[in-house]
Scaffold this motif. Structure first.
Motif, PDB file in Angstrom:
ATOM      1  N   ALA A  88      10.541  16.582  -8.938  1.00  0.00           N
ATOM      2  CA  ALA A  88      10.474  15.302  -9.635  1.00  0.00           C
ATOM      3  C   ALA A  88      11.316  15.323 -10.910  1.00  0.00           C
ATOM      4  N   ALA A  89      11.268  16.425 -11.634  1.00  0.00           N
ATOM      5  CA  ALA A  89      12.046  16.515 -12.870  1.00  0.00           C
ATOM      6  C   ALA A  89      13.544  16.411 -12.581  1.00  0.00           C
ATOM      7  N   PHE A  90      13.996  17.052 -11.507  1.00  0.00           N
ATOM      8  CA  PHE A  90      15.412  16.989 -11.136  1.00  0.00           C
ATOM      9  C   PHE A  90      15.788  15.557 -10.752  1.00  0.00           C
ATOM     10  N   LEU A  91      14.943  14.904  -9.945  1.00  0.00           N
ATOM     11  CA  LEU A  91      15.208  13.516  -9.566  1.00  0.00           C
ATOM     12  C   LEU A  91      15.247  12.608 -10.789  1.00  0.00           C
ATOM     13  N   ASN A  92      14.303  12.776 -11.688  1.00  0.00           N
ATOM     14  CA  ASN A  92      14.213  11.882 -12.844  1.00  0.00           C
ATOM     15  C   ASN A  92      15.394  12.043 -13.790  1.00  0.00           C
ATOM     16  N   GLU A  93      15.907  13.256 -13.883  1.00  0.00           N
ATOM     17  CA  GLU A  93      17.013  13.509 -14.811  1.00  0.00           C
ATOM     18  C   GLU A  93      18.348  13.039 -14.244  1.00  0.00           C
ATOM     19  N   ARG A  94      18.526  13.171 -12.943  1.00  0.00           N
ATOM     20  CA  ARG A  94      19.881  13.011 -12.386  1.00  0.00           C
ATOM     21  C   ARG A  94      20.012  11.880 -11.365  1.00  0.00           C
ATOM     22  N   PHE A  95      18.947  11.152 -11.100  1.00  0.00           N
ATOM     23  CA  PHE A  95      18.990  10.039 -10.150  1.00  0.00           C
ATOM     24  C   PHE A  95      18.130   8.893 -10.671  1.00  0.00           C
ATOM     25  N   VAL A  96      18.370   7.716 -10.137  1.00  0.00           N
ATOM     26  CA  VAL A  96      17.398   6.630 -10.194  1.00  0.00           C
ATOM     27  C   VAL A  96      16.775   6.555  -8.811  1.00  0.00           C
ATOM     28  N   SER A  97      15.460   6.709  -8.736  1.00  0.00           N
ATOM     29  CA  SER A  97      14.761   6.825  -7.456  1.00  0.00           C
ATOM     30  C   SER A  97      14.046   5.520  -7.114  1.00  0.00           C
ATOM     31  N   ILE A  98      14.281   5.040  -5.907  1.00  0.00           N
ATOM     32  CA  ILE A  98      13.715   3.765  -5.445  1.00  0.00           C
ATOM     33  C   ILE A  98      12.850   4.024  -4.220  1.00  0.00           C
ATOM     34  N   LYS A  99      11.665   3.480  -4.216  1.00  0.00           N
ATOM     35  CA  LYS A  99      10.762   3.587  -3.075  1.00  0.00           C
ATOM     36  C   LYS A  99      10.718   2.231  -2.360  1.00  0.00           C
ATOM     37  N   VAL A 100      10.947   2.259  -1.035  1.00  0.00           N
ATOM     38  CA  VAL A 100      11.025   1.025  -0.244  1.00  0.00           C
ATOM     39  C   VAL A 100      10.020   1.084   0.903  1.00  0.00           C
ATOM     40  N   ASP A 101       9.219   0.047   1.022  1.00  0.00           N
ATOM     41  CA  ASP A 101       8.359  -0.163   2.188  1.00  0.00           C
ATOM     42  C   ASP A 101       9.206  -0.879   3.233  1.00  0.00           C
ATOM     43  N   ARG A 102       9.511  -0.188   4.324  1.00  0.00           N
ATOM     44  CA  ARG A 102      10.403  -0.765   5.331  1.00  0.00           C
ATOM     45  C   ARG A 102       9.824  -2.021   5.978  1.00  0.00           C
ATOM     46  N   GLN A 119     -12.255   7.805   8.767  1.00  0.00           N
ATOM     47  CA  GLN A 119     -11.363   6.917   9.501  1.00  0.00           C
ATOM     48  C   GLN A 119      -9.980   6.891   8.862  1.00  0.00           C
ATOM     49  N   PRO A 120      -8.937   6.672   9.665  1.00  0.00           N
ATOM     50  CA  PRO A 120      -7.595   6.526   9.088  1.00  0.00           C
ATOM     51  C   PRO A 120      -7.514   5.283   8.214  1.00  0.00           C
ATOM     52  N   ALA A 121      -6.715   5.361   7.184  1.00  0.00           N
ATOM     53  CA  ALA A 121      -6.552   4.222   6.281  1.00  0.00           C
ATOM     54  C   ALA A 121      -5.822   3.093   6.997  1.00  0.00           C
ATOM     55  N   ARG A 122      -6.105   1.877   6.575  1.00  0.00           N
ATOM     56  CA  ARG A 122      -5.442   0.700   7.128  1.00  0.00           C
ATOM     57  C   ARG A 122      -4.525   0.092   6.082  1.00  0.00           C
ATOM     58  N   ASP A 123      -3.324  -0.277   6.490  1.00  0.00           N
ATOM     59  CA  ASP A 123      -2.412  -1.004   5.612  1.00  0.00           C
ATOM     60  C   ASP A 123      -2.672  -2.492   5.837  1.00  0.00           C
ATOM     61  N   ASP A 124      -3.278  -3.142   4.842  1.00  0.00           N
ATOM     62  CA  ASP A 124      -3.665  -4.540   4.988  1.00  0.00           C
ATOM     63  C   ASP A 124      -2.517  -5.518   4.772  1.00  0.00           C
ATOM     64  N   LYS A 125      -1.315  -5.006   4.651  1.00  0.00           N
ATOM     65  CA  LYS A 125      -0.154  -5.893   4.608  1.00  0.00           C
ATOM     66  C   LYS A 125      -0.109  -6.737   5.882  1.00  0.00           C
ATOM     67  N   VAL A 126       0.067  -8.032   5.742  1.00  0.00           N
ATOM     68  CA  VAL A 126       0.222  -8.935   6.883  1.00  0.00           C
ATOM     69  C   VAL A 126       1.708  -9.241   7.047  1.00  0.00           C
ATOM     70  N   VAL A 127       2.240  -8.924   8.213  1.00  0.00           N
ATOM     71  CA  VAL A 127       3.654  -9.172   8.514  1.00  0.00           C
ATOM     72  C   VAL A 127       3.741 -10.387   9.432  1.00  0.00           C
ATOM     73  N   ALA A 128       4.519 -11.378   9.033  1.00  0.00           N
ATOM     74  CA  ALA A 128       4.547 -12.655   9.752  1.00  0.00           C
ATOM     75  C   ALA A 128       4.957 -12.485  11.209  1.00  0.00           C
ATOM     76  N   SER A 129       6.063 -11.786  11.461  1.00  0.00           N
ATOM     77  CA  SER A 129       6.565 -11.709  12.835  1.00  0.00           C
ATOM     78  C   SER A 129       5.598 -10.959  13.739  1.00  0.00           C
ATOM     79  N   ALA A 154       0.832  -1.207   0.000  1.00  0.00           N
ATOM     80  CA  ALA A 154       0.000   0.000   0.000  1.00  0.00           C
ATOM     81  C   ALA A 154       0.865   1.255   0.000  1.00  0.00           C
ATOM     82  N   TYR A 155       2.007   1.204   0.678  1.00  0.00           N
ATOM     83  CA  TYR A 155       2.899   2.362   0.725  1.00  0.00           C
ATOM     84  C   TYR A 155       3.416   2.691  -0.671  1.00  0.00           C
ATOM     85  N   LEU A 156       3.822   1.683  -1.421  1.00  0.00           N
ATOM     86  CA  LEU A 156       4.296   1.935  -2.776  1.00  0.00           C
ATOM     87  C   LEU A 156       3.163   2.456  -3.660  1.00  0.00           C
ATOM     88  N   ARG A 157       1.975   1.888  -3.499  1.00  0.00           N
ATOM     89  CA  ARG A 157       0.852   2.349  -4.328  1.00  0.00           C
ATOM     90  C   ARG A 157       0.478   3.797  -4.009  1.00  0.00           C
TER      91      ARG A 157
END
Length: 730
Positions: free
Chosen positions: A67-81, A449-459, A11-14
């Motif tokens: 965004a234009a500066f990032l797209n031209e001069r970097f490769v941008s990665i989004k990570v859900d911790r 209501q606040p949104a819920r992240d329906d990701k299920v984390v095993a631990s 959900a974070y990436l979306r």
């Protein structure tokens, strides 16, 4: 522009799929693209419920020029911790080393091979004092890359080498036998050495305690969850090891636990309307939380409050308040966090988005005095009683900056603020609250209501299962036990893959579909602990053997993958935190497990607890390592930083006491219920009776205690009372 995040499971990436930033998901393709284009990598790490992640996204990642500066001069990665805790951990170590602070969103600048050369957290859209704007940071990084490439690469190499050495030293604190100044090996953990160490740790905690507001240290203030279990368990043994159902004056460990837990329970950190705890408080008095609610925190706090609800150090009023908190948290889990697939979602967002799209942190949870008075009169209270009800609340407006600066807070009857009580509600005040609470809940339900992240984390699900099983044992509660058992069955069905070397755990699932990430050491170890705890709760039902066997299968796989031998020193070894080939680009070899607790017990502590319980249940321990083999860090770290080793202390005190287990040979259902409660309070598992064996006989309690130590196992002579069995352990 490629919208690579639009179909992501996370959900974070979306949330970032429509940004003008040309985001890549985490993976080798993004780094290969950076290598092809000869550009640095920008890695942005966060999670769906993170307030400041949303703020930076709106201010910077939705900005066309940025965004234009990032797209031209970097490769941008989004990570859900939460999907990639190993990646988050590796880059957080770099951020903390370079900036002396950490947090999310995390902003990492790296070479195309993943090695960091610059790092930070949230950057504002305009310079704020000494804090540069995000655009200034991007410009400076780009200039360094173009004009001082050799220096940048040297810095990245230096940082990577230093962090690798630091991680190895941390990891080996747990697994390498340390020597004293004269070269003699440090003594193994024993009752005597642990007793002395316990005194030192309690002194350190007392010195760091906030004696006014509870908790430890200053703002921001987090629930000290990993150390709470140890304090409560230590207190239970110290107070009434021979009479666990008695009452007495609180000892030092119990006093520390009760002071903090009572403070949190009456504070705005706890949701007095629906149950569940927020992530942390921004102030010392716990009046203003960051409003995200994480399964991780509530899983641990549920166990602590359930223990306190029957703890011999607590009086009946404290016990009643603790049970209310714990049971409300269970209901919150069922009502707000249970997904349609039968597992628990990872979080509720800190922010609420209204019908116009305006985002406000905590808006769902705040009430003004005017609203409280109106709701109280709706509940049938007179105007004077309604004003008395509103006066109970000592909450504050959601103005973190003013609160931290100590500025006067302007509060009038129309000011929306948190729900916080300076003192526990008792007697007439409690009756007032209970009369109006249903109307508060109804008013809240009608709000966005606040949104819920329906990701299920095993631990996190595993830790919740364990806590529910312990609560069921403490309360003798079949409904809570059934909830734990259903979650455990779903976790097994969705998150495990069995093979010849045992059962492996998948880190996440979405809508019942497994994610691609193999579980970390924490996912595997916490899952073992969940099934072992559930087995004790099920003893006498005829269903406990399945849980024990599941725990053993996961432990077998864990031990087949976790041990990492040092190529230069055959006697030296560490534990792998990630079982995948490479946790993060730029690292050589597997990512090693640190024994330092964070918001949850360290993966080393979780494994030590799993090994200790396996020893207690199996005689002798399974595998080539035991709990004490990975707890060498406890005497080193404990006296200086006790909050960093709470999870390890739990395993250490149980192992040093001989890894006891109860073996019930006869008794009534009431005897078994009492035994389960004592088992949960003192951390002593109950041995399975065997497939299909149900306690249905009526005779005098007959109970044995089995001990598992380094020299092997022994079962003591049967006795006819729990107190006699505990005396034998002592």
């Amino acid at each position: 522009m490629a919208q690579r995040l639009i179909n992501a499971q996370s959900a974070y990436l979306r949330q970032h799929a429509d940004n003008p930033v040309d985001w890549w998901p985490w993976g080798s393709d993004a780094f290969a693209e950076a290598e092809r284009r000869d550009t640095p990598v920008f890695v942005s790490i966060g999670y769906a419920a993170c307030h400041w992640c949303h703020v930076m996204a709106h201010e910077s990642f939705e900005d066309e020029a940025v965004a234009a500066f990032l797209n031209e001069r970097f490769v941008s990665i989004k990570v859900d911790r939460e999907e990639h805790p190993d990646v988050d951990d590796a880059y957080m170590a770099a951020t903390q080393a370079m900036t002396s602070q950490g947090g999310w969103p995390m902003s990492i600048f790296a070479l195309p091979d993943g090695r960091v050369f610059h790092a930070g957290t949230y950057f504002p859209p305009q310079r704020a004092g000494q804090v540069p704007s995000f655009a200034e940071v991007l410009q400076a990084v780009h200039e360094a890359w173009v004009q001082r490439r050799e220096q940048v690469e040297e810095q990245a190499a230096t940082i990577a080498e230093a962090l690798g050495q630091q991680r190895q030293r941390q990891a080996q604190m747990a697994t390498v036998v340390h020597t004293s100044d004269d070269g003699a090996p440090a003594p193994a953990l024993s009752r005597e050495s642990l007793q002395e160490l316990t005194g030192q740790i309690l002194e350190a905690l007392i010195a760091d305690e906030d004696t006014v507001h509870g908790g430890f240290g200053s703002a921001p203030k987090f629930p000290p969850s990993p150390v709470m279990t140890w304090l409560l368990e230590e207190s239970a043994w110290t107070l009434r090891a021979e009479d666990p159902d008695g009452t007495g004056e609180p000892d030092r460990a119990g006093g520390l636990a009760i002071h903090t837990m009572e403070a949190m329970a009456r504070s705005a950190l706890f949701d007095h309307v629906e149950g569940g705890f927020a992530r942390y408080a921004t102030d010392r008095a716990w009046q203003l939380p960051h409003f995200e609610k994480m399964l991780l925190d509530n899983a641990q706090l549920l166990s602590a409050y359930a223990r306190l609800s029957r703890h011999p150090a607590a009086d009946t009023d404290v016990q009643a308040r603790a049970e209310r908190v714990a049971r409300m948290t269970v209901e919150w889990l069922k009502n707000r966090m249970l997904t349609p697939q039968g597992l628990l979602a990872s979080s509720l967002d800190a922010d609420t988005v209204d019908a116009e799209g305006h985002r406000e942190e905590g808006a769902t949870y705040l009430f003004s005095d005017e609203q409280l008075i109106q709701l109280a009169t709706s509940a049938g209270l007179s105007i004077s009683r309604a004003h008395e009800f509103a006066a109970l609340n000592q909450g504050v407006p959601a103005d973190e900056h003013a609160l931290r600066a100590g500025a006067p807070l302007e509060i009038n009857e129309a000011t929306a603020r948190t729900l916080h009580f300076d003192e526990p509600l008792t007697g007439d005040d409690r009756a007032l609250w209970e009369a109006v609470a249903p109307h508060l809940r109804k008013a809240r339900e009608e709000r966005p209501q606040p949104a819920r992240d329906d990701k299920v984390v095993a631990s996190w699900n595993a830790q919740t299962i364990r806590s529910l099983a312990e609560a069921a044992m403490i309360w003798d509660d079949a409904e809570t036990l059934s909830f734990a058992e259903k979650l455990a069955d779903k976790l097994w069905a969705v998150h495990t893959e069995s093979g010849p070397d045992g059962a492996r755990i998948c880190r996440t699932s979405y809508d019942g579909v497994r994610g691609k990430k193999l579980g970390t050491l924490a996912d595997h170890a916490h899952t073992v602990n969940a099934y072992f705890s559930l087995a004790s709760a099920l003893v006498g039902t005829g269903r406990e053997s399945l849980s024990v066997n599941r725990g053993r299968q996961v432990l077998d796989y864990t031990l087949s993958r976790a041990i990492v031998r040092d190529a230069q020193d055959a006697a030296s070894w560490s534990l792998a935190d990630s079982f995948e080939d490479m946790a993060a680009p730029g690292q050589s070899g597997p990512q090693l497990a640190s024994p330092i607790d964070g918001p949850e017990p360290s993966s080393v502590a979780a494994l030590a607890q799993a090994l200790q319980t396996a020893a207690a249940l199996q005689h002798p321990p399974v595998g080539e390592i035991s709990a004490v083999d990975i707890l060498h860090h406890v005497p080193l770290i404990g006296p200086q930083a006790p909050l960093a080793v709470g999870g390890s202390l739990v395993a250490a005190r149980r192992a040093a006491a001989g890894s006891a287990a109860f073996r019930i040979l006869g008794g009534t259902p009431a005897d078994l219920a009492q035994l389960r409660r004592v088992s949960a309070l003192l951390g002593i598992p109950v041995e399975p009776l065997g497939d299909g064996v149900v306690i249905s006989f009526r005779q005098q309690l007959t109970l044995s205690v089995c001990l598992s130590g380094a020299g092997g196992g022994v079962c003591l002579a049967p006795v006819s009372s729990i107190s006699a069995a505990l005396s034998a352990i002592r």
